[in-house]
Design an enzyme around this catalytic site. Structure first.
Site, PDB file in Angstrom:
ATOM      1  N   GLU A 173       0.789  -1.231   0.000  1.00 59.11           N
ATOM      2  CA  GLU A 173       0.000   0.000   0.000  1.00 59.11           C
ATOM      3  C   GLU A 173       0.828   1.291   0.000  1.00 59.11           C
ATOM      4  O   GLU A 173       0.802   2.049   0.982  1.00 59.11           O
ATOM      5  CB  GLU A 173      -0.958  -0.005   1.191  1.00 59.11           C
ATOM      6  CG  GLU A 173      -1.837  -1.243   1.272  1.00 59.11           C
ATOM      7  CD  GLU A 173      -2.938  -1.146   2.338  1.00 59.11           C
ATOM      8  OE1 GLU A 173      -2.848  -0.273   3.218  1.00 59.11           O
ATOM      9  OE2 GLU A 173      -3.894  -1.935   2.264  1.00 59.11           O
ATOM     10  N   GLU A 353      -5.527  -8.757   0.878  1.00 58.98           N
ATOM     11  CA  GLU A 353      -6.163  -8.426   2.161  1.00 58.98           C
ATOM     12  C   GLU A 353      -7.630  -8.176   1.914  1.00 58.98           C
ATOM     13  O   GLU A 353      -7.992  -7.455   0.965  1.00 58.98           O
ATOM     14  CB  GLU A 353      -5.589  -7.150   2.792  1.00 58.98           C
ATOM     15  CG  GLU A 353      -4.250  -7.297   3.425  1.00 58.98           C
ATOM     16  CD  GLU A 353      -3.763  -5.988   4.076  1.00 58.98           C
ATOM     17  OE1 GLU A 353      -4.590  -5.132   4.448  1.00 58.98           O
ATOM     18  OE2 GLU A 353      -2.546  -5.839   4.182  1.00 58.98           O
TER      19      GLU A 353
HETATM   20  C1  FCB Z   1      -4.561  -2.200   5.514  1.00 56.77           C
HETATM   21  C2  FCB Z   1      -3.207  -2.584   6.061  1.00 56.77           C
HETATM   22  C3  FCB Z   1      -3.256  -3.657   7.110  1.00 56.77           C
HETATM   23  C4  FCB Z   1      -4.444  -3.509   8.033  1.00 56.77           C
HETATM   24  C5  FCB Z   1      -5.712  -3.301   7.247  1.00 56.77           C
HETATM   25  C6  FCB Z   1      -6.954  -3.173   8.098  1.00 56.77           C
HETATM   26  O1  FCB Z   1      -4.491  -0.901   5.033  1.00 56.77           O
HETATM   27  O2  FCB Z   1      -2.377  -3.037   5.024  1.00 56.77           O
HETATM   28  O3  FCB Z   1      -2.034  -3.635   7.790  1.00 56.77           O
HETATM   29  O4  FCB Z   1      -4.210  -2.529   8.960  1.00 56.77           O
HETATM   30  O5  FCB Z   1      -5.596  -2.180   6.435  1.00 56.77           O
END
Ligand code: FCB
Length: 466
Positions: A173, A353
């Protein structure tokens, strides 16, 4: 009881599809200065009054540094194919430059070997935000030298364990690192300068491309890529002003990263919008950023809504809202994946994620989290939907394995499918973990339905007994 039939959970997922769970170093490891680890910008940021909602820090977190073996047993018990984790740069090279820390390297090498011994593929991320403090003192990501230190770090990790890794992700990110870290300053290192943010962003992207080149040059065996946080940006109304706002926000969030990665340039409208805050580029930078990747990861949590009248209030949409205040909007994941596939020559994609912070109901040692199960199931279905529309998807990973340190929100927001009692460090599978494991087990055994809300004990017996 509501059942999710397994075919809905992806009849079109091939057997090779990779199911996983994800974590990151700073959020779970603790052991902030054990065995020669140096300080990171997140160790420093946590000390700033008011920076973290519950005034907590990462000194202990989930004590994963000590408990990694039983945590890997937990990962294995879920029946996943892969575990996505990150390396703490200051644990393996405390100052970001200079001497390497053998004990830190050993830790990750044992972790990788421990995963392989359990039949789980290691997905390693190099930068999940915890930059060595010494590099921040020289300007951090806003300083071009950090690019070269990062390439050395990538090479060092690959040399030590790249032969055993499924993938290496350069950055997690970059939008968050640059915008939240350097522009709004709500994340480490807490700087508030748009010019610094955009320069940092460029250096992150450059270091990504140069690392790929350096790792390929040294014969890396791992597949290489990056992870972006992306959302479809939808206009609040049909009005021209809202449409223009949506285009601008899409430019800053998505095109700013996807265009250089796949088209070799930054989006012109955003460069113009930034004016004097646009980053300084050197000859060859854009070509380096465009270095082909073997895979790409997307972290998806919600959509984004753009309004010319200022920030969008998620409550007005009527959609369910997570504890983070984010709308539950699985359709946005399909829309996003299809758009990436349509607009860019992307390599195979992963959802690296996806998950939600919800209030857990802890009753007699059982953790009920039906909202989280529902969230995950609906997003998996959204991935299946994107695949039906032709998107090449290789995997899906839940954020997160464990409740953990949720950055500026501290420990108040819980994303884990495994509950952590921070007083005792006891781990308890939540219903969502039991469901996820049952779903994976059923898929492997070609069962036709998975109970959505089984009791932990019953489902666990079902999994173990089958
Ligand atoms: C993302 C992050 C991860 C976590 C999630 C909820 O932005 O990569 O570390 O905090 O959000």
């Amino acid at each position: 009881m509501k059942n999710y039939p397994v075919p809905i959970l992806g009849s079109n997922f091939p057997a090779s599809f990779v199911w996983g769970v994800a974590t990151s170093a700073f959020q779970i490891e603790g052991a902030a200065d054990a065995d020669g680890k140096g300080p990171s910008i997140w160790d420093d940021f946590c000390k700033q009054p008011g920076a973290i909602a519950d005034a907590s820090d990462g000194r202990i977190a989930c004590e994963h540094y000590q408990r990694w073996q039983s945590d890997l047993d937990l990962v294995a018990s879920l029946g996943v194919d892969a575990y996505r984790f990150s390396v703490s740069w200051p644990r393996v090279r405390p100052g970001g430059a200079g001497a390497w820390n053998e004990k830190g390297l050993d830790f990750y090498e044992r972790l990788v070997d421990g995963l392989l011994a359990r039949g789980i593929k290691p997905y390693l991320t190099l930068n999940h935000w915890d930059l060595p403090s010494e590099l921040q003192a020289k300007g951090g990501w806003a300083d071009r030298d950090t690019v070269h230190r990062f390439v050395e770090y990538a090479q060092g990790i690959d040399t030590r364990m790249g032969d055993r890794l499924a993938t290496i992700t350069t950055h997690n990110e970059p939008w968050v690192v640059s915008v939240l870290g350097y522009e709004t300053g709500i994340f480490a290192p807490g700087i508030k300068s748009r010019a610094a943010a955009m320069q940092a962003s460029h250096h992150l992207m450059l270091s990504h491309g140069l690392s790929l080149q350096a790792l390929r040059a040294q014969g890396s065996k791992a597949r290489l890529g990056i992870v972006l946080n992306l959302s479809p940006v939808q206009a609040a109304t049909e009005s021209a002003a809202d449409q223009a706002q949506a285009h601008l926000e899409d430019g800053k969030l998505l095109r700013w990263y996807m265009d250089p990665l796949f088209k070799g340039h930054y989006p012109e409208d955003i460069v113009a919008h930034l004016g004097a805050d646009a980053p300084t580029l050197h000859a060859g930078d854009l070509a380096a950023i465009r270095t082909p990747m073997d895979f790409m990861g997307v972290n998806y949590y919600s959509r984004s809504v753009a309004s010319a009248n200022g920030p969008w209030d998620a409550k007005q949409s009527g959609l369910p809202i997570t504890e983070m205040g984010w709308e539950v909007y699985p359709e946005g994941l399909t829309e996003l994946l299809v758009r990436m596939h349509t607009d860019y020559p992307v390599p195979p994609l992963y959802v690296t994620e996806n998950g939600g912070a919800f209030k857990d109901l802890v009753q007699n040692g059982v953790v009920h989290d039906a909202d989280r199960t529902d969230y995950i199931a609906r997003h998996i279905e959204a991935v299946a939907q994107a695949m039906r529309q032709g998107v090449r998807m290789e995997g899906y990973m839940v954020w997160s394995l464990l409740d953990n340190f949720e950055w500026a929100s501290g420990y108040e927001k819980r994303f884990g499918i495994v509950h952590v009692d921070y007083a005792t460090q006891k781990r308890t599978l939540k219903d969502s973990a039991v469901w996820f494991a049952a779903m994976l087990h059923a898929r492997k055994n070609k069962a036709t339905a998975v109970p959505q809300h089984t009791t932990t004990a019953a489902a666990q017996t079902a999994i173990e007994g089958a």
